[in-house]
Design an enzyme around this catalytic site. Structure first.
Site, short mmCIF file in Angstrom:
data_model
loop_
_atom_site.label_atom_id
_atom_site.label_comp_id
_atom_site.label_asym_id
_atom_site.label_seq_id
_atom_site.Cartn_x
_atom_site.Cartn_y
_atom_site.Cartn_z
CG HIS A 146 3.58 3.53 4.39
ND1 HIS A 146 4.64 3.64 3.53
CD2 HIS A 146 3.64 4.61 5.20
CE1 HIS A 146 5.32 4.73 3.81
NE2 HIS A 146 4.74 5.34 4.82
NE ARG A 150 2.63 -1.88 0.75
CZ ARG A 150 2.79 -1.86 2.07
NH1 ARG A 150 3.29 -0.78 2.65
NH2 ARG A 150 2.46 -2.90 2.81
#
Length: 269
Positions: A146, A150
């Protein structure tokens, strides 16, 4: 695989190609064919990777370039849009305005959809409610993936104390996710060994909903829809399922936009 994210404002392909009921802005590498149909404008898109997808937008009255007038051929290739007098001075709705809740099952694409909604806001604060993964290597690997996708400019807060983040004004928030928030809140209230503590969890849900309803920030929250499968066989899991449904319904009622993700596709509810 190409990803199509839809909303009441239109659709976005791979986060870069925007399609609306008025037309689209060309993006290099994407081939777009528009067909006027009874249901609106149908877009057939060929992506740079060779993926093909289609989406139909209800037409809102603006005339498109390249002969899309009433007497035009039924199928044409166009390269842009021109606003009509009726559209002049009108702001186009943005799905990531106010409070947006994104629901879906496991691996449905909901986190990716949320991240793309705020991809153009460099000061976004990403609120991770699942802990740091220090005690679970598999979970730590998920967290790392994740983080890699980002934007580097985004901030990070690892907490389930969401109310103090929602109450003041500030940069946009992306909360991922409310399901982990609920699980850790139930842990904090020791509800598994003491079911009589249920009112404490319910109060925290109400406090979260009130803060979400009144927040001055641009906020996007992700949550799992867990009630579509088999009824759980144990009381604790049934309680979690029921409380998750309550969280989703409560936050949904106080949201400006609610999106549903399934199989990598996103639709507005």
């Amino acid at each position: 695989m190409a990803e199509l994210v839809t909303s009441t404002a239109g659709a976005t392909v791979d986060g870069v190609l925007r399609l609306t009921g008025e037309g689209f802005t060309p993006v290099e590498g994407y081939q777009v064919t528009v067909t006027r149909t009874a249901g609106g404008l149908r877009y057939d898109v060929l992506t740079p990777a060779g993926d093909q997808l289609s989406w139909t937008a209800p037409e809102v009255g603006a005339q498109l370039d390249a002969g899309l007038g009433a007497d035009a051929a039924p199928r044409v290739r166009v390269g842009g849009r021109r606003s009509s007098p009726a559209a002049e001075g009108r702001s186009e709705p943005d799905v990531a305005r106010g409070r947006t809740l994104i629901l879906g099952g496991a691996r449905s694409g909901k986190s990716t959809a949320a991240e793309r909604l705020l991809a153009d806001t460099p000061d976004t604060l990403y609120v991770a409610t699942g802990g740091d993964g220090s005690s679970d290597p598999e979970w730590a690997d998920r967290i790392a993936k994740h983080r890699e996708r980002r934007p580097a400019s985004w901030g990070l807060a690892e907490t389930i104390d969401l109310v103090p983040l929602l109450e003041p004004d500030g940069p946009p928030l992306l909360i991922d996710c409310l399901t982990l928030w609920l699980a850790r809140t139930m842990d904090a209230c020791d509800i598994w060994d003491h079911p009589e503590n249920l009112p404490a969890v319910e109060q925290r849900i109400d406090d979260l909903a009130a803060a979400w309803s009144g927040t001055p920030r641009l906020v996007v929250a992700v949550s799992n829809e867990v009630g579509s499968g088999v009824v759980p066989g144990d009381a604790g899991t049934r309680l979690f399922r029921d409380l998750m449904g309550r969280v989703n319904a409560t936050i949904s009622r106080e949201s400006d936009t609610v999106l549903w993700c399934v199989a990598g596709r996103t639709v507005a509810l």
